[in-house]
Design a protein around this motif. Structure first.
Motif, PDB file in Angstrom:
ATOM      1  N   PRO A 147      27.711 -40.381 -27.540  1.00 25.62           N
ATOM      2  CA  PRO A 147      26.910 -39.134 -26.918  1.00 25.62           C
ATOM      3  C   PRO A 147      25.727 -39.331 -26.147  1.00 25.62           C
ATOM      4  O   PRO A 147      24.572 -39.291 -26.821  1.00 25.62           O
ATOM      5  N   VAL A 148      25.754 -40.083 -25.278  1.00 21.82           N
ATOM      6  CA  VAL A 148      24.669 -40.683 -24.479  1.00 21.82           C
ATOM      7  C   VAL A 148      23.405 -39.550 -23.942  1.00 21.82           C
ATOM      8  O   VAL A 148      22.428 -39.927 -24.502  1.00 21.82           O
ATOM      9  N   GLU A 149      23.904 -38.563 -23.620  1.00 21.90           N
ATOM     10  CA  GLU A 149      23.146 -37.602 -23.172  1.00 21.90           C
ATOM     11  C   GLU A 149      22.200 -36.854 -24.427  1.00 21.90           C
ATOM     12  O   GLU A 149      21.117 -36.851 -24.240  1.00 21.90           O
ATOM     13  N   SER A 150      22.914 -36.633 -25.575  1.00 20.21           N
ATOM     14  CA  SER A 150      22.158 -36.078 -26.536  1.00 20.21           C
ATOM     15  C   SER A 150      21.412 -37.113 -27.383  1.00 20.21           C
ATOM     16  O   SER A 150      20.150 -36.782 -27.891  1.00 20.21           O
ATOM     17  N   MET A 151      21.915 -38.561 -27.202  1.00 26.47           N
ATOM     18  CA  MET A 151      21.202 -39.417 -28.199  1.00 26.47           C
ATOM     19  C   MET A 151      19.849 -39.857 -27.132  1.00 26.47           C
ATOM     20  O   MET A 151      18.916 -40.202 -27.504  1.00 26.47           O
ATOM     21  N   GLY A 152      20.070 -39.961 -25.744  1.00 31.47           N
ATOM     22  CA  GLY A 152      19.296 -40.310 -24.725  1.00 31.47           C
ATOM     23  C   GLY A 152      18.035 -39.202 -24.291  1.00 31.47           C
ATOM     24  O   GLY A 152      17.708 -39.425 -23.209  1.00 31.47           O
ATOM     25  N   LYS A 153      17.935 -38.195 -25.004  1.00 39.17           N
ATOM     26  CA  LYS A 153      17.006 -37.160 -24.517  1.00 39.17           C
ATOM     27  C   LYS A 153      15.656 -37.811 -24.189  1.00 39.17           C
ATOM     28  O   LYS A 153      14.725 -37.166 -23.395  1.00 39.17           O
TER      29      LYS A 153
END
Length: 147
Positions: free
Chosen positions: A34-40
């Motif tokens: 989950p790149v986008e949720s982990m990478g906020k």
């Protein structure tokens, strides 16, 4: 174009690798991460159409691993009960050994949910199209030493 720079590394990714300082961490994520949720709070970079091994190899040509920690490379552990083989980890260890004299001793494992928490503090998360399961890898940057 530049000489000696792996062509898989985009100008955006090169800029980020250069900006990173000692102890900053980078996650190269598989296609399910989950790149986008982990990478906020991180820089996220897409490397669609590429797998983790080729990106890892290209990055380690330029990116020193931290010598002040036991495991500057960490893999996401398989959850108990998941019947998943991880032959890609052997590939990662071979690539790391090409660039770090500690070889596979530089590679550790982090429990899945702890890996997510660590990923939330990464400087950058790279999204790939890697299909292997549990193929996420975290690198901790070291110091560039001029010899």
């Amino acid at each position: 174009m530049l000489k000696g720079i792996p062509e898989i590394l985009s100008p955006e990714l090169l800029k980020v690798l250069c900006e990173m300082g000692h102890s900053d961490r980078l996650v190269i994520a598989d296609g399910n991460f989950p790149v986008e949720s982990m990478g906020k709070n991180a820089i996220t970079i897409r490397c669609d159409g590429h797998g983790v091994p080729e990106i890892l190899d290209a990055i380690l040509k330029l990116f020193p691993l931290d010598t002040y920690v036991e495991h500057p490379v960490n893999l996401m552990e398989v959850m108990p009960g998941d019947n998943v083989e991880t032959p890609i980890w052997d590939t990662y260890k071979e690539i790391v050994a090409k660039y770090d004299e500690r070889g596979d001793k530089a590679v550790g494992n982090i429990e899945r949910f702890a890996f997510y928490e660590e990923a939330k503090t990464a400087y950058c998360i790279i999204s790939t199209s890697e299909k292997a399961l549990y193929a996420n890898i975290m690198l901790q940057k070291g110091v560039v030493i001029n010899n």
